[in-house]
Design a protein around this motif. Structure first.
Motif, PDB file in Angstrom:
ATOM      1  N   GLY A  15       0.836  -1.196   0.000  1.00 23.50           N
ATOM      2  CA  GLY A  15       0.000   0.000   0.000  1.00 23.50           C
ATOM      3  C   GLY A  15       0.869   1.243   0.000  1.00 23.50           C
ATOM      4  O   GLY A  15       2.000   1.218  -0.434  1.00 23.50           O
ATOM      5  N   ASN A  16       0.334   2.335   0.497  1.00 27.10           N
ATOM      6  CA  ASN A  16       1.077   3.590   0.565  1.00 27.10           C
ATOM      7  C   ASN A  16       1.705   3.918  -0.793  1.00 27.10           C
ATOM      8  O   ASN A  16       2.900   4.089  -0.937  1.00 27.10           O
ATOM      9  CB  ASN A  16       2.138   3.511   1.657  1.00 27.10           C
ATOM     10  CG  ASN A  16       2.552   4.882   2.121  1.00 27.10           C
ATOM     11  OD1 ASN A  16       2.055   5.876   1.621  1.00 27.10           O
ATOM     12  ND2 ASN A  16       3.451   4.943   3.067  1.00 27.10           N
ATOM     13  N   TRP A  17       0.837   3.983  -1.787  1.00 22.70           N
ATOM     14  CA  TRP A  17       1.209   4.150  -3.185  1.00 22.70           C
ATOM     15  C   TRP A  17       2.101   5.336  -3.486  1.00 22.70           C
ATOM     16  O   TRP A  17       2.950   5.292  -4.345  1.00 22.70           O
ATOM     17  CB  TRP A  17      -0.070   4.337  -4.017  1.00 22.70           C
ATOM     18  CG  TRP A  17      -0.676   3.056  -4.430  1.00 22.70           C
ATOM     19  CD1 TRP A  17      -1.548   2.312  -3.711  1.00 22.70           C
ATOM     20  CD2 TRP A  17      -0.448   2.369  -5.638  1.00 22.70           C
ATOM     21  NE1 TRP A  17      -1.883   1.193  -4.407  1.00 22.70           N
ATOM     22  CE2 TRP A  17      -1.228   1.207  -5.610  1.00 22.70           C
ATOM     23  CE3 TRP A  17       0.328   2.609  -6.749  1.00 22.70           C
ATOM     24  CZ2 TRP A  17      -1.242   0.303  -6.644  1.00 22.70           C
ATOM     25  CZ3 TRP A  17       0.304   1.712  -7.785  1.00 22.70           C
ATOM     26  CH2 TRP A  17      -0.468   0.577  -7.730  1.00 22.70           C
ATOM     27  N   PHE A  18       1.834   6.452  -2.811  1.00 24.56           N
ATOM     28  CA  PHE A  18       2.380   7.720  -3.267  1.00 24.56           C
ATOM     29  C   PHE A  18       3.536   8.240  -2.426  1.00 24.56           C
ATOM     30  O   PHE A  18       3.783   9.434  -2.388  1.00 24.56           O
ATOM     31  CB  PHE A  18       1.256   8.755  -3.299  1.00 24.56           C
ATOM     32  CG  PHE A  18       0.099   8.312  -4.141  1.00 24.56           C
ATOM     33  CD1 PHE A  18       0.215   8.250  -5.509  1.00 24.56           C
ATOM     34  CD2 PHE A  18      -1.095   7.936  -3.558  1.00 24.56           C
ATOM     35  CE1 PHE A  18      -0.838   7.826  -6.295  1.00 24.56           C
ATOM     36  CE2 PHE A  18      -2.159   7.509  -4.336  1.00 24.56           C
ATOM     37  CZ  PHE A  18      -2.034   7.462  -5.707  1.00 24.56           C
ATOM     38  N   GLU A  19       4.265   7.345  -1.768  1.00 23.06           N
ATOM     39  CA  GLU A  19       5.321   7.811  -0.888  1.00 23.06           C
ATOM     40  C   GLU A  19       6.535   6.889  -0.953  1.00 23.06           C
ATOM     41  O   GLU A  19       6.414   5.679  -1.020  1.00 23.06           O
ATOM     42  CB  GLU A  19       4.785   7.856   0.547  1.00 23.06           C
ATOM     43  CG  GLU A  19       5.709   8.496   1.522  1.00 23.06           C
ATOM     44  CD  GLU A  19       5.056   8.702   2.877  1.00 23.06           C
ATOM     45  OE1 GLU A  19       5.805   8.854   3.835  1.00 23.06           O
ATOM     46  OE2 GLU A  19       3.821   8.703   2.977  1.00 23.06           O
ATOM     47  N   ASP A  20       7.708   7.500  -0.940  1.00 24.58           N
ATOM     48  CA  ASP A  20       8.964   6.766  -0.865  1.00 24.58           C
ATOM     49  C   ASP A  20       9.606   7.054   0.490  1.00 24.58           C
ATOM     50  O   ASP A  20       9.308   8.075   1.116  1.00 24.58           O
ATOM     51  CB  ASP A  20       9.921   7.202  -1.985  1.00 24.58           C
ATOM     52  CG  ASP A  20       9.594   6.537  -3.307  1.00 24.58           C
ATOM     53  OD1 ASP A  20       9.324   5.324  -3.299  1.00 24.58           O
ATOM     54  OD2 ASP A  20       9.616   7.220  -4.340  1.00 24.58           O
ATOM     55  N   PRO A  21      10.493   6.177   0.969  1.00 27.07           N
ATOM     56  CA  PRO A  21      11.142   6.402   2.266  1.00 27.07           C
ATOM     57  C   PRO A  21      11.941   7.701   2.302  1.00 27.07           C
ATOM     58  O   PRO A  21      12.360   8.221   1.272  1.00 27.07           O
ATOM     59  CB  PRO A  21      12.080   5.204   2.404  1.00 27.07           C
ATOM     60  CG  PRO A  21      11.534   4.167   1.499  1.00 27.07           C
ATOM     61  CD  PRO A  21      10.900   4.915   0.368  1.00 27.07           C
ATOM     62  N   SER A  22      12.175   8.197   3.507  1.00 28.28           N
ATOM     63  CA  SER A  22      12.892   9.452   3.699  1.00 28.28           C
ATOM     64  C   SER A  22      14.405   9.293   3.678  1.00 28.28           C
ATOM     65  O   SER A  22      15.120  10.277   3.618  1.00 28.28           O
ATOM     66  CB  SER A  22      12.501  10.063   5.048  1.00 28.28           C
ATOM     67  OG  SER A  22      11.131  10.292   5.104  1.00 28.28           O
ATOM     68  N   ASN A  23      14.898   8.071   3.777  1.00 23.13           N
ATOM     69  CA  ASN A  23      16.337   7.843   3.896  1.00 23.13           C
ATOM     70  C   ASN A  23      17.095   8.384   2.690  1.00 23.13           C
ATOM     71  O   ASN A  23      16.675   8.219   1.553  1.00 23.13           O
ATOM     72  CB  ASN A  23      16.631   6.344   3.978  1.00 23.13           C
ATOM     73  CG  ASN A  23      15.848   5.656   5.061  1.00 23.13           C
ATOM     74  OD1 ASN A  23      14.829   6.142   5.524  1.00 23.13           O
ATOM     75  ND2 ASN A  23      16.319   4.509   5.472  1.00 23.13           N
ATOM     76  N   ALA A  24      18.251   9.006   2.968  1.00 20.22           N
ATOM     77  CA  ALA A  24      19.133   9.467   1.905  1.00 20.22           C
ATOM     78  C   ALA A  24      20.548   9.565   2.454  1.00 20.22           C
ATOM     79  O   ALA A  24      20.741   9.778   3.647  1.00 20.22           O
ATOM     80  CB  ALA A  24      18.683  10.819   1.370  1.00 20.22           C
ATOM     81  N   SER A  25      21.507   9.409   1.580  1.00 17.15           N
ATOM     82  CA  SER A  25      22.908   9.557   1.943  1.00 17.15           C
ATOM     83  C   SER A  25      23.517  10.554   0.968  1.00 17.15           C
ATOM     84  O   SER A  25      23.150  10.582  -0.207  1.00 17.15           O
ATOM     85  CB  SER A  25      23.614   8.203   1.835  1.00 17.15           C
ATOM     86  OG  SER A  25      24.973   8.336   2.141  1.00 17.15           O
ATOM     87  N   ILE A  26      24.456  11.370   1.461  1.00 17.59           N
ATOM     88  CA  ILE A  26      25.051  12.396   0.608  1.00 17.59           C
ATOM     89  C   ILE A  26      26.570  12.410   0.772  1.00 17.59           C
ATOM     90  O   ILE A  26      27.085  12.147   1.858  1.00 17.59           O
ATOM     91  CB  ILE A  26      24.454  13.789   0.916  1.00 17.59           C
ATOM     92  CG1 ILE A  26      24.908  14.819  -0.109  1.00 17.59           C
ATOM     93  CG2 ILE A  26      24.792  14.223   2.337  1.00 17.59           C
ATOM     94  CD1 ILE A  26      24.135  16.118  -0.051  1.00 17.59           C
TER      95      ILE A  26
END
Length: 152
Positions: A67-78
């Motif tokens: 479910g939760n079709w319209f969202e991706d996780p917040s994790n990011a690396s830079i």
């Protein structure tokens, strides 16, 4: 008024906008189509600095099953590095810094941001990747620094 004036006006307006990212890599994580996307972001106000940001992108099967079709996780690396001679333009030198990059991670509630902060005392640019959410902030943050001194 010359023909170049509207073009120059448009370029001036766009100069204040956050940078655009270019996808430079994609890593398949599993068989359901989840990927790690790697993008390059050239700082629009600091020539010679490029940041690479990596983030998770959910595949169609994952969206269907969880479910939760319209969202991706917040994790990011830079990771940000000098990629040429550094020329610092008109940057915000305040404690809060300024956005360098922003991308939506859901329809309206969440965005992934890269913010630049200038540490004047240490002559260092700090780049922080974090999620901004409308209702609930995220503690997931990654930082990278670029020193502004010349090596001997």
């Amino acid at each position: 008024m010359t023909r170049a004036t509207p073009v120059l006006a448009a370029a001036f307006c766009l100069a204040g906008l956050p940078a655009a990212a270019e996808e430079v890599g994609k890593i398949g994580v599993d068989w359901v189509g989840n990927d790690i996307i790697i993008e390059a972001i050239a700082d629009p106000k600091v020539e010679g600095v490029t940041c690479h940001i990596a983030y998770f992108e959910r595949g169609l099967i994952d969206r269907l099953s969880k479910g939760n079709w319209f969202e991706d996780p917040s994790n990011a690396s830079i990771a940000c590095r000098q990629s040429g001679p550094i020329t610092v333009g008109e940057i915000d030198r305040g404690r809060d810094g300024e956005d360098v990059f922003r991308a939506s991670r859901s329809i309206i509630l969440k965005s992934l941001r890269v913010k630049r902060i200038f540490d004047e005392a240490n002559q260092t640019l700090i780049y922080a990747a974090h999620a901004a959410e409308l209702t609930d902030g995220s503690a997931k943050v990654s930082i990278s620094t670029v020193p502004l001194f010349q090596a001997d």
